[in-house]
Design an enzyme around this catalytic site. Structure first.
Site, PDB file in Angstrom:
ATOM      1  N   GLY A 215     -22.499 -35.599 -26.244  1.00  0.00           N
ATOM      2  CA  GLY A 215     -24.138 -34.629 -26.476  1.00  0.00           C
ATOM      3  C   GLY A 215     -23.915 -32.927 -26.174  1.00  0.00           C
ATOM      4  O   GLY A 215     -22.986 -32.185 -26.526  1.00  0.00           O
ATOM      5  N   SER A 216     -25.562 -32.512 -26.413  1.00  0.00           N
ATOM      6  CA  SER A 216     -25.657 -31.077 -26.341  1.00  0.00           C
ATOM      7  C   SER A 216     -25.042 -30.309 -25.942  1.00  0.00           C
ATOM      8  O   SER A 216     -24.717 -29.412 -25.978  1.00  0.00           O
ATOM      9  CB  SER A 216     -27.323 -30.674 -26.350  1.00  0.00           C
ATOM     10  OG  SER A 216     -27.890 -31.676 -27.622  1.00  0.00           O
ATOM     11  N   THR A 217     -24.259 -30.677 -24.124  1.00  0.00           N
ATOM     12  CA  THR A 217     -23.729 -29.737 -23.539  1.00  0.00           C
ATOM     13  C   THR A 217     -21.930 -29.347 -23.959  1.00  0.00           C
ATOM     14  O   THR A 217     -22.191 -28.040 -23.930  1.00  0.00           O
ATOM     15  CB  THR A 217     -22.799 -30.276 -22.402  1.00  0.00           C
ATOM     16  OG1 THR A 217     -22.486 -31.773 -22.777  1.00  0.00           O
ATOM     17  CG2 THR A 217     -24.563 -31.337 -21.675  1.00  0.00           C
ATOM     18  N   SER A 273     -31.152 -26.160 -28.632  1.00  0.00           N
ATOM     19  CA  SER A 273     -30.383 -27.106 -29.105  1.00  0.00           C
ATOM     20  C   SER A 273     -31.086 -27.704 -30.288  1.00  0.00           C
ATOM     21  O   SER A 273     -31.354 -29.127 -30.500  1.00  0.00           O
ATOM     22  CB  SER A 273     -30.589 -28.383 -27.790  1.00  0.00           C
ATOM     23  OG  SER A 273     -29.057 -29.378 -27.696  1.00  0.00           O
TER      24      SER A 273
END
Length: 483
Positions: A215-217, A273
């Site tokens: 995901g956004s990591t 994000s």
């Protein structure tokens, strides 16, 4: 008469030579074949005739041996087995070994020639040496903080020391007690069937062997690629990023959960994000640039061992532009282990230098004499120091003013990035909550720890799953325990 005696003596001599030749054939040339034969019970009997060496955490053993009184005499015992199972693995007379018990089996069982003063003599006399000890890099306070933080949730935590690559915590929950698999009684077989058939899969090491959509990591990697490639030269300058963003070559529109993403600067897009900003950047950087950036952080590395084998984290090398855009925000087929994402965070904290992670500080013989030190592997430059500094500033901003506030620790500088990874058919599965972070003392640039946390919680409501809400407090507890 004398002639008959001579003939008898000559024949006896020939028989003696034949006997010696056959003994040499069996003992020297075919010894390994006989030793490896499953019907040969002498090997396992000798293997378990002496206590197995210990696995140590902070100098204290977390494994031991118990005299069962049976033919396979010594069985493995574990101190706080579920807590350290993702580190030690199991050692079973019935089902073999796993993880550190397997990777360091030669030292622990006494079979490794490094434990002998004269290996050739031990081989000749078939001497069974006492097992050595394996000293791990695990910090017991951090291990406990990670285990307690996850509680009954499905998930994993990996923590590393950015400057060295030492693994400080490695937790996977739900866990199991490896001691249940020691021995060869019917109870061991029943425990094996129960653990392997359990819906929660307690024997799966989620920190090392399970990959998740990050995901956004993953936007940390995409941001690094954008800065290194020159696609972004000023993290506070507005970008040409529509909201929604139409994926290249398709009619599919990508939106944002956050507001204010249209033409948002990289720093603001990182803090809230914005999918659109990072997807567009990924498409502009292109497949080759994104693949190269991911590889520098450790993705697609099938040789990573700590010394246990780590599942390779994936960034596809064959994609069309729309798939590259989705991969740049940690979707499509992008997948990472928690250890891999801890490495991403560590590289940022360490000025762009990625230290290969390792779990064993040293190994010693039964007398405590060091046999081998921990590995000394070359560093990898994941990004330049200027890019790392900008990413540090952006990650600090996430904790100070963004979704990572629950990771803040008084007296420490903390940087982080939240992530909520969709999965399942039509993204209907409960999202995974991610948080990656690092911490250092204020007024210093020496990072103390980098952490990655992933939480799978099927019992929670969809809106309650978020990296900042579910994973960040666990990361905070682990970072606080490092002091």
């Amino acid at each position: 008469m004398i002639r008959c005696i001579r003939h008898t003596a000559a024949f006896t001599f020939l028989l003696l030579v034949a006997l010696l030749v056959n003994a040499a054939r069996v003992q020297v040339f075919e010894a390994e074949g006989y030793a490896g034969n499953t019907a040969n019970r002498r090997v396992p009997i000798a293997r378990y005739d002496k206590p197995r060496g210990a696995v140590l955490v902070a100098g204290s053993p977390v494994t031991g041996s118990r005299d069962s009184g049976g033919r396979l005499r010594y069985e493995r015992t574990y101190t706080e087995g579920p807590l350290y199972a993702p580190v030690t693995g199991y050692s079973s007379q019935t089902y073999g070994t796993s993880l550190l018990e397997r990777a360091e089996d030669g030292i622990l069982s006494g079979a490794d020639d490094r434990l002998a003063t004269f290996p050739w003599w031990d081989h000749l006399t078939r001497t069974h040496r006492a097992g050595g000890s394996v000293h791990t890099t695990i910090n017991p306070k951090m291990q406990r903080a990670a285990f307690d933080g996850l509680g009954g949730k499905k998930g994993a935590v990996a923590a590393v020391e950015p400057r060295t690559g030492r693994i400080l915590a490695l937790v996977s929950t739900p866990s199991y007690d490896p001691g249940e698999l020691s021995g060869n009684s019917p109870a061991v077989s029943e425990a094996w069937r129960r653990l392997n058939g359990a819906e929660q899969r307690p024997m799966l090491n989620r920190a090392l062997r399970q990959t998740y959509p990050p995901g956004s990591t993953f936007k940390v990697v995409t941001a690094a690629a954008a800065l290194e490639s020159g696609k972004v030269t000023d993290i506070e300058a507005r970008t040409d990023s529509p909201d929604p963003y139409t994926l290249p070559g398709t009619a599919t529109q990508l939106g944002n959960a956050a507001r204010g993403c249209e033409d948002a600067p990289l720093k603001d897009a990182f803090r809230v994000s914005c999918n659109t900003v990072f997807a567009r950047l990924g498409a502009e950087i292109g497949l080759r640039g994104m693949v190269d950036a991911a590889r520098r952080f450790g993705f697609n590395d099938r040789r990573l061992r700590i010394p246990s084998l780590v599942a390779p984290s994936n960034f596809d090398t064959r994609m069309d532009p729309s798939q590259v855009a989705l991969s740049a925000i940690g979707q499509y087929d992008t997948a990472a282990t928690p250890l891999q994402m801890a490495m991403v965070s560590a590289a940022v904290a360490n000025g762009g230098q990625l230290m290969p992670p390792y779990l064993v500080d040293k190994v010693t013989d039964a007398r405590g004499v060091m046999v081998a030190a921990g590995p000394h592997r070359p560093t990898r430059e994941a990004m330049g120091p200027a890019t790392a500094q900008q990413l540090q500033d952006m990650m600090i901003d996430v904790v100070a003013h963004g979704s990572g506030r629950r990771a803040a620790i008084k007296g420490l500088t903390v940087g982080g990035k939240t992530g909520t990874a969709q999965h399942g058919v039509r993204n209907e599965g409960t999202p995974y909550a991610w948080f990656i972070s690092w911490a250092r003392e204020k007024d210093t640039y020496e990072p103390t720890v980098a952490v990655a946390v992933v939480v799978e919680d099927a019992a929670a409501d969809r809106e309650d799953i978020s990296g900042g809400g579910s994973a960040a407090p666990i990361a905070r507890a682990v970072m606080a325990a490092a002091g």
